[in-house]
Write a protein that holds these residues in place. Structure first.
Motif, mmCIF file in Angstrom:
data_model
loop_
_atom_site.group_PDB
_atom_site.id
_atom_site.type_symbol
_atom_site.label_atom_id
_atom_site.label_comp_id
_atom_site.label_asym_id
_atom_site.label_seq_id
_atom_site.Cartn_x
_atom_site.Cartn_y
_atom_site.Cartn_z
ATOM 1 N N TYR A 1 33.733 65.091 46.267
ATOM 2 C CA TYR A 1 32.885 63.995 46.743
ATOM 3 C C TYR A 1 33.389 63.355 48.041
ATOM 4 C CZ TYR A 1 30.844 59.460 47.416
ATOM 5 O OH TYR A 1 30.246 58.373 48.008
ATOM 6 N N PHE B 1 32.340 62.519 38.844
ATOM 7 C CA PHE B 1 32.737 62.630 40.242
ATOM 8 C C PHE B 1 33.767 63.748 40.348
ATOM 9 C CE2 PHE B 1 30.834 58.539 40.903
ATOM 10 C CZ PHE B 1 30.606 58.450 42.269
ATOM 11 N N ASP C 1 26.843 67.630 44.971
ATOM 12 C CA ASP C 1 26.757 66.461 44.094
ATOM 13 C C ASP C 1 25.293 66.140 43.848
ATOM 14 O OD1 ASP C 1 29.515 66.054 43.901
ATOM 15 O OD2 ASP C 1 29.545 64.922 45.776
ATOM 16 N N HIS D 1 31.391 61.663 51.413
ATOM 17 C CA HIS D 1 31.578 60.225 51.637
ATOM 18 C C HIS D 1 32.058 59.983 53.067
ATOM 19 C CE1 HIS D 1 32.161 56.119 49.987
ATOM 20 N NE2 HIS D 1 33.063 56.032 50.953
ATOM 21 N N ASP E 1 29.074 66.854 39.604
ATOM 22 C CA ASP E 1 29.567 67.770 40.634
ATOM 23 C C ASP E 1 29.242 69.202 40.209
ATOM 24 O OD1 ASP E 1 31.264 68.946 42.689
ATOM 25 O OD2 ASP E 1 32.742 69.242 41.116
#
Length: 246
Positions: free
Chosen positions: A197, A193, A118, A201, A173
């Motif tokens: 992701y 996104f 990312d 996270h 991405d």
């Protein structure tokens, strides 16, 4: 929308169109000096013939596809059959004509491990890189990352800086292959996104918090982009009965 002062995460129009077209995307990446596999269409016989010199296996897939549509990994002597199969399953062109070799791309199969990366650009200052978040893909399912391990983003920063300078705002991405002792090559970009992701996270990164802070003009420290390498996560799906007919 951007001209009216609205925050619109993503890439500019040229890159948006390029990300939907794998041949155009390869050309855009080459234009900014980005390592990326050579990409030719399924009717470029001369180009296809040159690819085996760089790789024993070739990648065939839909030019305008997603989720690994039309994907086949084949030796050189199997490439024509794979192209024909991909043409048969390719989406019809916008002009209503039948799919052809122009709707399929062929690339060398790259060495190394595939990573999801990312790249986060500043929401208010296009072209300014704010974070690089990376994970090694452990298991795939239907073109989506099913299991991944967070990794040190350092090997991918140089590529991320080049892409960010192409007027990036917010998160995109990307997929990159990294061979031991080599530099990463970009094979795909999703200007949004992506499904990978959550893996970073869960390792500690928090891009939504960064988005909210920048959108509201609030101060935010840099820990939103910090995450722990070596965190392994996996997707989980379940199906439940919610009602039954009498």
């Amino acid at each position: 929308m951007r001209e009216r002062g609205i925050l619109v995460p993503g890439v500019d129009r040229a890159w948006q169109l390029g990300c939907a077209d794998k041949l155009r995307m390869a050309q855009l990446l080459e234009g900014i000096g980005m390592p990326t596999p050579r990409t030719v269409t399924g009717d470029d016989e001369a180009g296809i013939a040159e690819i085996p010199a760089a790789s024993e296996r070739l990648v065939v897939k839909h030019r305008l596809g997603s989720g690994s549509s039309g994907l086949a990994l084949v030796p050189a002597d199997g490439v024509r059959a794979a192209i024909d199969a991909a043409i048969d399953s390719a989406p019809a062109p916008a002009d209503g004509s039948a799919p052809s070799g122009q709707d399929v791309v062929v690339q060398p199969c790259l060495p190394g491990l595939e990573h999801g990366v990312d790249i986060v650009g500043d929401l208010r200052e296009p072209g300014e890189l704010r974070a690089v978040l990376a994970r090694r893909k452990v298991r795939m399912r239907a073109g989506e990352t099913d299991k991944a391990a967070s990794v040190d983003p350092a090997p991918f920063v140089a590529n991320a800086e080049k892409i960010a300078r192409a007027q990036l705002t917010g998160l995109i991405d990307t997929d990159m292959f990294l061979a031991e002792g080599g530099e990463p090559s970009v094979i795909d970009i999703n200007p949004r996104f992506g499904g990978g992701y959550p893996f970073v996270h869960l390792a500690g990164a928090d891009v939504p918090r960064y988005y909210l802070a920048r959108a509201l003009g609030l101060e935010i420290d840099e820990d939103w982009r910090e995450y722990a390498p070596g965190v392994i996560s996996a997707n989980h799906e379940s199906v439940r009965v919610t009602s039954t007919e009498a």
